[in-house]
Design a protein around this motif. Sequence first.
Motif, PDB file in Angstrom:
ATOM      1  N   TYR A 138       0.844  -1.196   0.000  1.00  0.00           N
ATOM      2  CA  TYR A 138       0.000   0.000   0.000  1.00  0.00           C
ATOM      3  C   TYR A 138       0.873   1.237   0.000  1.00  0.00           C
ATOM      4  CZ  TYR A 138      -3.706  -3.151   1.418  1.00  0.00           C
ATOM      5  OH  TYR A 138      -4.609  -4.172   1.455  1.00  0.00           O
ATOM      6  N   GLN A 139       0.337   2.333  -0.494  1.00  0.00           N
ATOM      7  CA  GLN A 139       1.014   3.626  -0.319  1.00  0.00           C
ATOM      8  C   GLN A 139      -0.035   4.637   0.113  1.00  0.00           C
ATOM      9  OE1 GLN A 139       0.873   6.729  -1.847  1.00  0.00           O
ATOM     10  NE2 GLN A 139      -0.719   6.201  -3.334  1.00  0.00           N
ATOM     11  N   PHE A 140       0.346   5.501   1.007  1.00  0.00           N
ATOM     12  CA  PHE A 140      -0.554   6.558   1.481  1.00  0.00           C
ATOM     13  C   PHE A 140       0.180   7.896   1.474  1.00  0.00           C
ATOM     14  CE2 PHE A 140      -1.904   2.606   3.569  1.00  0.00           C
ATOM     15  CZ  PHE A 140      -3.232   2.548   3.189  1.00  0.00           C
ATOM     16  N   PRO A 143      -3.982  10.614   2.548  1.00  0.00           N
ATOM     17  CA  PRO A 143      -5.341  10.346   2.070  1.00  0.00           C
ATOM     18  C   PRO A 143      -6.361  11.118   2.896  1.00  0.00           C
ATOM     19  CG  PRO A 143      -4.556   8.499   3.363  1.00  0.00           C
ATOM     20  CD  PRO A 143      -3.374   9.413   3.163  1.00  0.00           C
ATOM     21  N   LYS A 234      -7.992   7.331   7.953  1.00  0.00           N
ATOM     22  CA  LYS A 234      -8.203   6.712   6.642  1.00  0.00           C
ATOM     23  C   LYS A 234      -7.205   5.573   6.415  1.00  0.00           C
ATOM     24  CE  LYS A 234      -9.812   6.207   2.456  1.00  0.00           C
ATOM     25  NZ  LYS A 234     -11.182   5.737   2.225  1.00  0.00           N
ATOM     26  N   THR A 237      -8.199   2.640   8.501  1.00  0.00           N
ATOM     27  CA  THR A 237      -9.398   1.972   7.977  1.00  0.00           C
ATOM     28  C   THR A 237      -9.053   1.064   6.801  1.00  0.00           C
ATOM     29  OG1 THR A 237     -10.720   3.869   8.646  1.00  0.00           O
ATOM     30  CG2 THR A 237     -11.700   2.366   7.022  1.00  0.00           C
ATOM     31  N   VAL A 238      -8.265   1.597   5.882  1.00  0.00           N
ATOM     32  CA  VAL A 238      -7.915   0.783   4.705  1.00  0.00           C
ATOM     33  C   VAL A 238      -7.108  -0.439   5.143  1.00  0.00           C
ATOM     34  CG1 VAL A 238      -6.572   0.720   2.570  1.00  0.00           C
ATOM     35  CG2 VAL A 238      -8.026   2.688   3.079  1.00  0.00           C
ATOM     36  N   TYR A 248      -7.179  -9.253  -0.108  1.00  0.00           N
ATOM     37  CA  TYR A 248      -6.013  -8.889  -0.896  1.00  0.00           C
ATOM     38  C   TYR A 248      -4.716  -9.120  -0.151  1.00  0.00           C
ATOM     39  CZ  TYR A 248      -9.534  -6.597  -3.742  1.00  0.00           C
ATOM     40  OH  TYR A 248     -10.619  -6.334  -4.512  1.00  0.00           O
TER      41      TYR A 248
END
Lengths: 251, 251, 251, 251, 251, 251
Positions: A138-140, A143, A234, A237-238, A248
């Motif tokens: 993942y990358q944030f 967000p 956020k 949550t993800v 995933y």
Amino acid sequence: MNYYDWNQEQAKTYLKRKDMIVLLPVGAIEVHGDHLPLDTDCKLAERIARKVEEQLGEEKCAILPCIPYGQVWSLGDVPGSIHIADKVLSSYLYEIIKSLERSGVKRMAIINSHMGNGAAIKTAMRKAYEDSSNIKVYQFTYPEANSVIQKVCTTKRSHEILFHADEIETSYMLYLAPESVDMKKAICQEIDFPEEYDFTSIKWSEFMEKAVLGDAASASAEKGKKIIDAVVEKIVTVLKGADINGKYTGN
Amino acid sequence: MNYYDWNQEQAKTYLKRKDMIVLLPVGAIEVHGDHLPLDTDCKLAERIARKVEEQLGEEKCAILPCIPYGQVWSLGDVPGSIHIADKVLSSYLYEIIKSLERSGVKRMAIINSHMGNGAAIKTAMRKAYEDSSNIKVYQFTYPEANSVIQKVCTTKRSHEILFHADEIETSYMLYLAPESVDMKKAICQEIDFPEEYDFTSIKWSEFMEKAVLGDAASASAEKGKKIIDAVVEKIVTVLKGADINGKYTGN
Amino acid sequence: MNYYDWNQEQAKTYLKRKDMIVLLPVGAIEVHGDHLPLDTDCKLAERIARKVEEQLGEEKCAILPCIPYGQVWSLGDVPGSIHIADKVLSSYLYEIIKSLERSGVKRMAIINSHMGNGAAIKTAMRKAYEDSSNIKVYQFTYPEANSVIQKVCTTKRSHEILFHADEIETSYMLYLAPESVDMKKAICQEIDFPEEYDFTSIKWSEFMEKAVLGDAASASAEKGKKIIDAVVEKIVTVLKGADINGKYTGN
Amino acid sequence: MNYYDWNQEQAKTYLKRKDMIVLLPVGAIEVHGDHLPLDTDCKLAERIARKVEEQLGEEKCAILPCIPYGQVWSLGDVPGSIHIADKVLSSYLYEIIKSLERSGVKRMAIINSHMGNGAAIKTAMRKAYEDSSNIKVYQFTYPEANSVIQKVCTTKRSHEILFHADEIETSYMLYLAPESVDMKKAICQEIDFPEEYDFTSIKWSEFMEKAVLGDAASASAEKGKKIIDAVVEKIVTVLKGADINGKYTGN
Amino acid sequence: MNYYDWNQEQAKTYLKRKDMIVLLPVGAIEVHGDHLPLDTDCKLAERIARKVEEQLGEEKCAILPCIPYGQVWSLGDVPGSIHIADKVLSSYLYEIIKSLERSGVKRMAIINSHMGNGAAIKTAMRKAYEDSSNIKVYQFTYPEANSVIQKVCTTKRSHEILFHADEIETSYMLYLAPESVDMKKAICQEIDFPEEYDFTSIKWSEFMEKAVLGDAASASAEKGKKIIDAVVEKIVTVLKGADINGKYTGN
Amino acid sequence: MNYYDWNQEQAKTYLKRKDMIVLLPVGAIEVHGDHLPLDTDCKLAERIARKVEEQLGEEKCAILPCIPYGQVWSLGDVPGSIHIADKVLSSYLYEIIKSLERSGVKRMAIINSHMGNGAAIKTAMRKAYEDSSNIKVYQFTYPEANSVIQKVCTTKRSHEILFHADEIETSYMLYLAPESVDMKKAICQEIDFPEEYDFTSIKWSEFMEKAVLGDAASASAEKGKKIIDAVVEKIVTVLKGADINGKYTGN
């Protein structure tokens, strides 16, 4: 937990846990006017990662050392900035992703605080995906920040999307690393971007001297807290969503 | 001084000083048995840089953030280690060198604590040299350590050149970062290198489980101090030599 | 046997033998003062390979043509020297390794006579290893020479590790290729390496004109024989070891 | 003269002569049936270079060591062949060209005996040209051979352009390196190329076992002499032309 | 004018005009549901370029052939799509930019219709900028479209930023290339993007079958005209601005 | 059929047909004197592909958009020409081949009209072959043209192999794209190639101004028809042969 504090035994034990998420902060060394230090982006990435860890639970979270040098094209010609080309940064990231995969890590999240790193991160993630890598990345990059910024910030932005050492970023720092901010030197300047800015390659030094994109003086820790808390929520949550339904997880 | 703490004005001012030397610590994330943390090499590089700064004088020295991820080929398959391929690491270093050159820096010194990084550093330095770069780059990987080790260390080395989490490196840590050492877990093990080790590619995991190359238990801060002080003195002498006669200042 | 003399049938037959070792001499074209020719390193690599073949037995040994052009960074700017960049040389070597693997070869040994080739050879060997190549690759750059040199050579070395066209290398040539040595032109010069030599990139032409690192005039075939015989013995021992216990035969 | 026999002084003296031409033989290691050795192409390139030197005059000609490993795609899967990928071979050649340029060489000629090397040679030459290199590079792959072959050779060719270990190449060897030919093993076989051969990628092993493209048995030294003498004459004419009018001497 | 229709004389004459702008349409071959063809993006880019030419004046505008194959990562695994990796596409673009620069072109504008091409275009433009190229390069990917879309389009978007074969893009086609639209096959489907979509690498085939991001059936030529006319006006304004004040003409 | 006209459903259906052949025209943008346009090679490739489709049957043939920019080294410095380096062009082609393979295509044919593209095409095809790609790739660059040219063309060729904007190519255009030929501007010029032309790197601008290699004025549609019809027949025969015996269909 700090990944880097582990000994060999701990690394072996913790990294094979299926619910472990490894966080990789990615920053930059870049001029941010006179009220913020060159490593502003490093501090932001590291401390957002720390807040994510608090929410996810220490036992499920391992924080890697921050990658300190990022892609600083727009300000790369201003003394103090250190610029890593996209392809070099993406290769460096890719090597880290593959090492974690070899260690058995199932999920990692890149906590990025610098928009210039975006393209390199995307390239590294896609390359790992195409390899059918057995790790979910993942990358944030802040967000959910935009919607909160619109409510919280009071001064005009110089550019629709970009922000830098201004009300927004200075507020982040006042909340996350206040010891590194010198508000006495926070200036307010309106930057007049060339109309063609979004359509051609222009370094910022062509139209501004001090690297501040607006009104740094109007920043506050409260504003920073509101935005960053939403950002962290956020991210959490993800990552929890991925955790719960396991859809995933890379297998 | 900490390069990364500077603001834009300070960066501009300090980097154009002709007598300024920028120090870049380079470490690694790698398993070091159970008595030392994964970021052992990062701590060593950072703290040696700090000691060099003390000797050279703060006003002549700017310390960059440590590059945390290095080339960890030999232990790269052991969970926890993060390996960056030579060509990626050398490109990452090269980008930093060129950025400093653009900023007007005349001399920089790479303070390296991990032998595996040596080839990548050499490649980056030579590439900068061939570019006729207007910057002089040094690298130091424990210079002068060997002669002091022979006097100070008391236990048998498993390999003539290599050392890792053993009496030597553990002594470095006890001197430079004692808070990160857990001597209760320091073991002594004699590693039997395959006779062909120096002549073919072999990962350490093929002949050892715990990544400790000798007798960590016999380490002491005193031993570390003797070796590291000589290392620092050598670095300072070379950098001062360059300073005084100016023969190789890159112009 | 000479690999290159084989016809198609012989290549097919010999290369599938499990006990066959293919030897690849790697040299360089580089100035060596006025008493030695530019291809000194090629001659040394080829003739050491021939001596290894004598010891191992002709039927178990296939000698490839020597790679004549190597990495000659330090003397690359002196007319006559031909320099191949590390990454090009390592790719060239890698292609040869993979071709031998496709031919069914289980073990090969790179007989290298030039220290500058070391990094490229290591890179090629590690790349083949990481590919899970079904071939075991060795490299030998005068193994065991140092201990014999200390006993046999009588003159002061200009550098702790480096040697070039001096008592050492000239002795090798007097033993292995005396027809190519012109001792009337052998000079003795003490080279004063800059103190910073080991820590920064410097071409040899910055501090010496004639590429001779010490006292060539004191060389002798006897000295060369003692060192080289030990070198050959070490190579043969390692290769036989691999042969006998079969532990690392690449399967 | 042999470039590789020179000492440092000779290299310096000879390489700055304006009328000096450096010859670089480029061959291959490749199966050639059972009557010719794997290094057939190396021998051909070296000996054609020698004949060119005879014509041009020894004092104007310096012969480099032959590059022994070339691009052997079509036969690369047959045991014994060693294949270097185009991009690796062209980089290797380019490094040599640039080294010669640094040494002051004004003209060099690549004497190539293996068609598979053609693309890599062209790439290297064009790259040097685009660099505005101060050296003029020629390549010769049997120029003028075709017209003489049509007159001299008596057997049917299996392919309009390709030749390999057949009447043509075997005749070259009988003239230039008869000691390496075993005519008792020379076979005659008609190879039926697939109709689509020129239009898609096919390895020769898909349609022939023994790498002989026609009637090797009908070869003779006389035929070889007629063709090769014309080849050499053409090379010499072109190189002399450049010499005389100096139009393309690279300045 | 059509660049590609010129003869040699015209190319020479027109390309040295200081007020000439060369337009390069860049599209993609990608599935767009059943109502739009695979080359939808090519048609859009070409026809927007044509409209820009109409506004700028034919004599000041030269339109190059469209680059038909672009970066189609997200839909690259759906039969019919052709995907060019970012680094390949950016190199291809860069070669064109440099060729135009060699031809004397002072300004060029990339008319891009496919968001996936954005990163490659940016990379090529920055590389040309860093080369101090004597050409000014613009890129336009539907500038000003968003504000008009918000006024004109009536159906809900599946994603905040992305659009594909939906009300928006189908309207573009109904305006610019109505002969290629089959509205009988225009479907309406709401796509439920995974919450983590913006934060990790996901191909569209993981969550949609037909590549339509919303309600294609509600598209109209009128909507397309309103948006595209604003897009064209913006492009023309930026290019004219550059034209008039000449501030960024690349000298 | 036109590949690019398909919708998503058609692409899915047609591309999985085992007897489908995908045709990829590859051209160039290059000066061709004053009687032919810059995109001459694009028109030729596209229209030969169309004729091949007519012979093979529309239902078995899918024509891709032409790659408009090719390798134009020899004329790359003449204003109007656009040059793509070999390695970039071959990568671009390779990406297309791999995309078609992912789509299930079993056979594709590159219809190439420009000799300069040959090396890049070969490289891409071999790379796909070495990947064990499940697709069979053909390339055709005017097969069989030479024998017909010898019968049909009446004027002297300036070069044995090369042709450009001369009787040959102009005839092709008069047959395939007469609307793009301006015979009033067709000139006749004899080009005197330097004797060393085939042996070194020379741009055409060094020895000709107008890019016409002979007598364009003697071209005719009839000549073009005779040659091109033979070319098309050969292409069709090879592709049908592959179809019938299925020996090389890539499985």
